[in-house]
Scaffold this motif. Structure first.
Motif, short mmCIF file in Angstrom:
data_model
loop_
_atom_site.label_atom_id
_atom_site.label_comp_id
_atom_site.label_asym_id
_atom_site.label_seq_id
_atom_site.Cartn_x
_atom_site.Cartn_y
_atom_site.Cartn_z
N LYS A 99 14.20 4.55 2.41
CA LYS A 99 12.94 4.16 2.22
C LYS A 99 12.26 4.21 3.40
O LYS A 99 10.83 4.13 3.44
N ALA A 104 8.37 5.62 4.07
CA ALA A 104 7.16 4.98 4.46
C ALA A 104 6.60 5.85 5.66
O ALA A 104 5.52 5.69 5.75
N PRO A 127 6.73 0.84 -4.68
CA PRO A 127 6.67 -0.46 -3.70
C PRO A 127 6.63 -0.04 -2.30
O PRO A 127 5.80 -0.65 -1.50
N VAL A 128 7.45 1.01 -1.82
CA VAL A 128 7.52 1.42 -0.59
C VAL A 128 6.08 2.04 0.04
O VAL A 128 5.79 1.54 0.86
N ARG A 151 3.14 1.50 -1.49
CA ARG A 151 2.18 0.64 -1.59
C ARG A 151 2.34 -0.39 -0.15
O ARG A 151 1.10 -0.57 0.48
N ASP A 152 3.35 -0.71 0.06
CA ASP A 152 3.71 -1.57 1.35
C ASP A 152 3.40 -0.83 2.80
O ASP A 152 2.82 -1.35 3.67
N ALA A 153 3.50 0.37 2.66
CA ALA A 153 3.15 1.30 3.72
C ALA A 153 1.33 1.59 3.93
O ALA A 153 1.14 1.56 5.21
N GLY A 154 0.82 1.26 2.90
CA GLY A 154 -0.57 1.33 3.10
C GLY A 154 -1.18 2.09 2.04
O GLY A 154 -2.50 2.12 1.88
N LYS A 196 -3.14 3.04 -1.18
CA LYS A 196 -3.98 2.35 -2.22
C LYS A 196 -4.37 3.21 -3.56
O LYS A 196 -5.06 2.50 -4.30
N HIS A 225 4.06 -2.30 -10.35
CA HIS A 225 3.94 -2.58 -8.88
C HIS A 225 2.38 -2.24 -8.09
O HIS A 225 2.57 -2.87 -7.33
N VAL A 226 1.53 -1.86 -8.98
CA VAL A 226 0.29 -1.55 -8.25
C VAL A 226 -1.22 -1.95 -9.23
O VAL A 226 -0.68 -1.96 -10.43
#
Length: 346
Positions: A15, A19, A52-53, A55-58, A60, A76-77
């Protein structure tokens, strides 16, 4: 019910590498924002593991191909961040999009009509500039139906971005000619390989896919992209061959001398196709050559370089995608998306 037995196949997802890859592609996109293609279950690596990885990395904006893929990603989004490449072929596609807020990508006058008859709303528009797959033909861009669309992203798709082809420039010129003629908010053109073509191809939004998951379609991406998918399989039997013993269907391998071998729980039902014959698995730095043909559920490997391996021990599948593609003559996309469900079973 009793606990399930432990699996003999597993797929490790790095993961941190995933990212890193998104951030690298976003940086290489310059002033453009990088989205993420998450179709085909994140190219075979699993929506629940990867989205999720990303999304959390940025990331959109997320792109799927089928309407059936929306539900898993929407866990998740936000639905409004998901776009469906296949568009509104049927009225129920449009009904679903309007009910959920998912964004359809309109590819034809028929799809535009379906979307508008359902009530319309924000959409993206794909224009074909030469790949002749999905997308509005350039001579159709001026149709009155298109003027009624509420277009967020105007997009096209490169046919030969992984090559130094004159077609890249031809498509870019065709797309640039179309952009002023269509009312829109932003523009998107480049996939993973297109990002590596440079800033002329970036516009406002890039749509990386393959390289998120470890693929390297162009040399400019070497050193930027890390391996994400790491399949492993367990040895389910060991045995010792005598000189003259043969292995597998059609007896294509004959031992020239006594040798230790292992039967590994991996086969073409898991996406490990017969084109891997002649290759090897790994245990640490030790190569374990594949002997004979790949079967549906198992392969046999030479344990001469790792004679201490026993039943239940794990071995690695060498899945650095550029090397695996060269070994198998399969495309990097294929190597990811053919990974079987048993590798991902929990």
């Amino acid at each position: 019910m009793p606990d399930k037995p432990s699996p003999t196949l597993r797929l490790a997802i790095d993961k941190d590498a995933l990212a890193h890859n998104w951030r690298a592609l976003d940086r290489m996109s310059g002033a453009a924002n990088a989205g993420a293609a998450v179709k085909a279950d994140c190219y075979g690596l699993g929506v629940d593991s990867c989205v999720p990885v990303l999304r959390d990395a940025g990331a959109k904006q997320f792109f799927v191909a089928h309407w059936s893929e929306v539900e898993a990603v929407a866990r998740h989004v936000p639905a409004a961040s998901i776009s469906v490449l296949h568009g509104t072929v049927k009225p129920d596609d449009a009904t679903f999009a309007r009910a959920t807020g998912v964004i359809p990508i309109i590819n034809s006058l028929h799809q535009a009509q379906v979307w508008l008859e359902a009530g319309g709303g924000p959409c993206h528009l794909m224009v074909d500039t030469g790949i002749n797959r999905l997308g509005l033909s350039m001579h159709e861009v001026g149709d009155p139906l298109i003027g009624h669309l509420e277009i967020d992203v105007l997009m096209s798709h490169l046919a030969c971005a992984d090559e130094d082809s004159a077609m890249n420039g031809e498509q870019l010129a065709a797309f640039r000619a179309i952009i002023p003629t269509v009312r829109h908010k932003s523009v998107s053109f480049a996939n993973s390989a297109g990002i590596a073509l440079g800033s002329d191809y970036h516009f406002d939004l890039t749509r990386p896919g393959l390289s998120l998951y470890g693929g390297i379609p162009r040399a400019e991406l070497e050193g930027e992209i890390r391996q994400v998918a790491m399949p492993q399989a367990a040895i389910i039997q060991t045995r010792r061959l005598a000189a003259g013993d043969r292995v597998g269907y059609n007896a294509t391998f004959t031992a020239s001398s006594a040798m230790p071998v292992g039967v590994v729980s991996l086969g073409y039902a898991d996406g490990f196709l017969r084109s891997w014959a002649g290759g090897h698995l790994l245990h640490g730095n030790a190569a374990l050559p594949i002997l004979g043909k790949v079967s549906m559920d198992m392969i046999v490997v030479d344990l001469s370089q790792a004679p201490d391996l026993r039943e239940g021990d794990w071995v690695d599948v060498p899945y650095f995608l550029p090397d695996a593609a060269q070994q198998t003559s399969l495309g990097q996309y294929e190597l990811l998306t053919i990974l079987g469900s048993r590798l991902k079973a929990r």
